[in-house]
Scaffold this active site. Structure first.
Site, PDB file in Angstrom:
ATOM      1  NE  ARG A 203      -3.955  -1.956   0.194  1.00  0.00           N
ATOM      2  CZ  ARG A 203      -3.774  -3.224  -0.225  1.00  0.00           C
ATOM      3  NH1 ARG A 203      -2.673  -3.563  -0.866  1.00  0.00           N
ATOM      4  NH2 ARG A 203      -4.709  -4.109  -0.033  1.00  0.00           N
ATOM      5  CB  CYS A 251      -9.094  -0.831   4.502  1.00  0.00           C
ATOM      6  SG  CYS A 251      -9.860  -2.463   4.379  1.00  0.00           S
ATOM      7  CD  GLU A 321      -5.715   0.996   2.415  1.00  0.00           C
ATOM      8  OE1 GLU A 321      -5.400  -0.126   2.820  1.00  0.00           O
ATOM      9  OE2 GLU A 321      -6.651   1.200   1.619  1.00  0.00           O
TER      10      GLU A 321
HETATM   11  N1  EPU Z   1     -11.981  -9.678  10.239  1.00  0.00           N
HETATM   12  C1  EPU Z   1     -12.666  -9.667  11.428  1.00  0.00           C
HETATM   13  N2  EPU Z   1     -13.545  -8.659  11.653  1.00  0.00           N
HETATM   14  C2  EPU Z   1     -13.775  -7.678  10.750  1.00  0.00           C
HETATM   15  C3  EPU Z   1     -13.077  -7.689   9.526  1.00  0.00           C
HETATM   16  C4  EPU Z   1     -12.189  -8.718   9.286  1.00  0.00           C
HETATM   17  O1  EPU Z   1     -12.482 -10.524  12.277  1.00  0.00           O
HETATM   18  O2  EPU Z   1     -14.598  -6.783  11.034  1.00  0.00           O
HETATM   19  C5  EPU Z   1     -11.071 -10.796   9.973  1.00  0.00           C
HETATM   20  C6  EPU Z   1     -11.562 -11.661   8.821  1.00  0.00           C
HETATM   21  O3  EPU Z   1     -12.443 -12.639   9.286  1.00  0.00           O
HETATM   22  C7  EPU Z   1     -10.276 -12.227   8.273  1.00  0.00           C
HETATM   23  C8  EPU Z   1      -9.253 -11.133   8.521  1.00  0.00           C
HETATM   24  O4  EPU Z   1      -9.815 -10.276   9.512  1.00  0.00           O
HETATM   25  O5  EPU Z   1      -9.900 -13.367   9.002  1.00  0.00           O
HETATM   26  C9  EPU Z   1      -8.928 -10.337   7.273  1.00  0.00           C
HETATM   27  O6  EPU Z   1     -10.109  -9.685   6.809  1.00  0.00           O
HETATM   28  P1  EPU Z   1     -10.454  -9.537   5.254  1.00  0.00           P
HETATM   29  O7  EPU Z   1     -10.410 -10.869   4.614  1.00  0.00           O
HETATM   30  O8  EPU Z   1     -11.706  -8.744   5.130  1.00  0.00           O
HETATM   31  O9  EPU Z   1      -9.235  -8.756   4.654  1.00  0.00           O
HETATM   32  P2  EPU Z   1      -8.553  -7.424   5.138  1.00  0.00           P
HETATM   33  O10 EPU Z   1      -7.124  -7.737   5.428  1.00  0.00           O
HETATM   34  O11 EPU Z   1      -9.329  -6.734   6.210  1.00  0.00           O
HETATM   35  C10 EPU Z   1      -7.674  -6.671   2.792  1.00  0.00           C
HETATM   36  C11 EPU Z   1      -7.523  -5.297   2.196  1.00  0.00           C
HETATM   37  C12 EPU Z   1      -8.816  -4.903   1.504  1.00  0.00           C
HETATM   38  C13 EPU Z   1      -9.176  -5.961   0.462  1.00  0.00           C
HETATM   39  C14 EPU Z   1      -9.315  -7.307   1.162  1.00  0.00           C
HETATM   40  C15 EPU Z   1      -9.636  -8.434   0.211  1.00  0.00           C
HETATM   41  C16 EPU Z   1      -6.020  -3.927   3.566  1.00  0.00           C
HETATM   42  C17 EPU Z   1      -5.924  -2.898   4.623  1.00  0.00           C
HETATM   43  N3  EPU Z   1      -7.253  -4.328   3.242  1.00  0.00           N
HETATM   44  O12 EPU Z   1      -8.649  -6.533   3.831  1.00  0.00           O
HETATM   45  O13 EPU Z   1      -8.558  -3.695   0.837  1.00  0.00           O
HETATM   46  O14 EPU Z   1     -10.384  -5.619  -0.174  1.00  0.00           O
HETATM   47  O15 EPU Z   1      -8.074  -7.626   1.826  1.00  0.00           O
HETATM   48  O16 EPU Z   1      -8.636  -8.597  -0.740  1.00  0.00           O
HETATM   49  O17 EPU Z   1      -4.990  -4.339   3.022  1.00  0.00           O
HETATM   50  C18 EPU Z   1      -8.634  -1.341   1.015  1.00  0.00           C
HETATM   51  O18 EPU Z   1      -7.400  -1.411   0.872  1.00  0.00           O
HETATM   52  O19 EPU Z   1      -9.252  -0.258   1.124  1.00  0.00           O
HETATM   53  C19 EPU Z   1      -9.352  -2.592   1.068  1.00  0.00           C
HETATM   54  C20 EPU Z   1     -10.650  -2.640   1.277  1.00  0.00           C
END
Ligand code: EPU
Length: 334
Positions: A203, A251, A321
């Site tokens: 990022r 995010c 971010e």
């Molecule tokens: N989780 C929770 N509670 C929540 C949200 C997530 O427990 O409220 C847990 C999920 O169950 C999972 C883990 O956290 O085990 C990761 O969550 P998720 O799969 O939603 O992925 P993320 O790491 O939160 C990243 C990117 C997103 C992208 C998704 C899918 C970042 C900061 N975020 O989210 O990107 O859409 O993967 O590829 O890198 C963005 O950058 O704006 C963004 C939305």
């Protein structure tokens, strides 16, 4: 009014409300707002501001941006005229996937199973201007049976903004396909950077000051139906797990090393918590949603609360971010 040269004055307006240009729907006015129609106008504007020491900020789709309530000093530049949205495919093999694929809803007709042929040899170089909408570029690549961009499904923004922050998701990021980037520097000069020189990391990039004018990307032909499946399942996953229809900016925090920001904020009990009209999404805790009556100040206060609580409970410093633009930046965490 700042003394702009005649040709530039016609493209500049004063006190443009930024709330209409951001996905949060929040924020005060930009002191000046410029919509250049050509590279020549853009480079004159940049040079002028550089000489007068006027701050310049480049606005994409405002999808990853919080503008403070008292607005933004200097010039905000929006690159949405045709010259900043050009795309060239080389070789231009055209679309191979004819089935209906609804751009807005991300739906397609699953009965569309016509045979499609693809040549796995070679690659296609896409040269696109910085103002191109990522969602459209992604879908065009999917329709052409080219792999490399489907990991960007459901990620909004202009290509310039996407490249600058190296946007992406779990299955890939834009830097995976970028070959080179042409930047317009504040003094009006152009320079071309290789992917290595761009200094991409999670990022982030180290592109330096200036405007991302053009990006070349290398995509490869692959089975069009498989590309479409990958695109659709990612889109569906985001639709299920993220508040895509609400006023928000994706995010809010980067994932800290070895952690998920969303999971930490969730564990700290923030889902559904609010400051004024700013709420932590019930669907995904790393999203702040602006509801009726919200101000940018509410969002910033909630960000502060989350950072303090997560630091106290888990010893993790969350890094923003989203970008924050404001007159007074003191106290806003990097
Ligand atoms: N989780 C929770 N509670 C929540 C949200 C997530 O427990 O409220 C847990 C999920 O169950 C999972 C883990 O956290 O085990 C990761 O969550 P998720 O799969 O939603 O992925 P993320 O790491 O939160 C990243 C990117 C997103 C992208 C998704 C899918 C970042 C900061 N975020 O989210 O990107 O859409 O993967 O590829 O890198 C963005 O950058 O704006 C963004 C939305």
């Amino acid at each position: 009014m700042m003394p702009f040269a005649d040709q530039i004055e016609q493209i500049v307006t004063e006190r443009e409300p930024m709330a209409t240009h951001t996905w949060f729907g929040l924020g005060g006015p930009a002191e000046w707002f410029a919509r250049p129609r050509s590279m020549k106008q853009l480079s004159e504007l940049m040079r002028h501001c550089h000489e007068q020491q006027v701050p310049v900020r480049i606005l994409g789709l405002g999808a990853n941006l919080l503008v403070c309530d008292d607005g933004v000093d200097g010039v905000v530049v929006r690159l949405n005229s045709p010259e900043f949205r050009e795309v060239r495919w080389d070789p231009d093999t055209g679309e191979v996937m004819k089935g209906p694929l609804n751009r807005a809803a991300g739906e397609y007709n699953p009965t569309d199973t016509e045979a499609v042929h693809f040549d796995p040899q070679g690659s296609v170089v896409v040269t696109a201007a910085g103002g191109v909408e990522m969602a459209k570029l992604t879908l065009d690549a999917v329709r052409r049976g080219l792999t490399g961009l489907e990991c960007m499904a459901g990620i909004p923004g202009t290509l310039g903004g996407i490249v600058r922050m190296n946007a992406g998701g779990r299955t890939g990021q834009i830097s995976d396909v970028v070959q080179s980037i042409t930047m317009l520097r504040p003094d009006g000069s152009l320079c071309r950077l290789s992917r290595e020189q761009a200094g991409f990391a999670y990022r982030s990039s180290r592109l330096g000051e200036g405007v991302v004018c053009q990006v070349t990307m290398e995509l490869r032909p692959d089975d069009p139906r498989e590309i479409r499946e990958r695109y659709m399942s990612l889109f569906e996953m985001k639709r299920r797990s993220q508040p895509m229809q609400e006023y928000c900016a994706g995010c809010v925090f980067k994932n800290p090393p070895q952690h998920s920001a969303g999971a930490l904020i969730d564990k700290a009990g923030f889902k559904g918590r609010a400051v004024g009209g700013a709420w932590v999404s019930e669907r995904h805790a790393n999203f702040i949603v602006a509801k009726e009556g919200a101000t940018a100040g509410d969002v910033l206060s909630l960000i502060g609360l989350i950072r303090r609580e997560v630091a106290d409970r888990f010893g993790v410093e969350l890094e923003l971010e989203i970008e924050v633009w404001g007159k007074v930046m003191a106290g806003i965490p990097a």
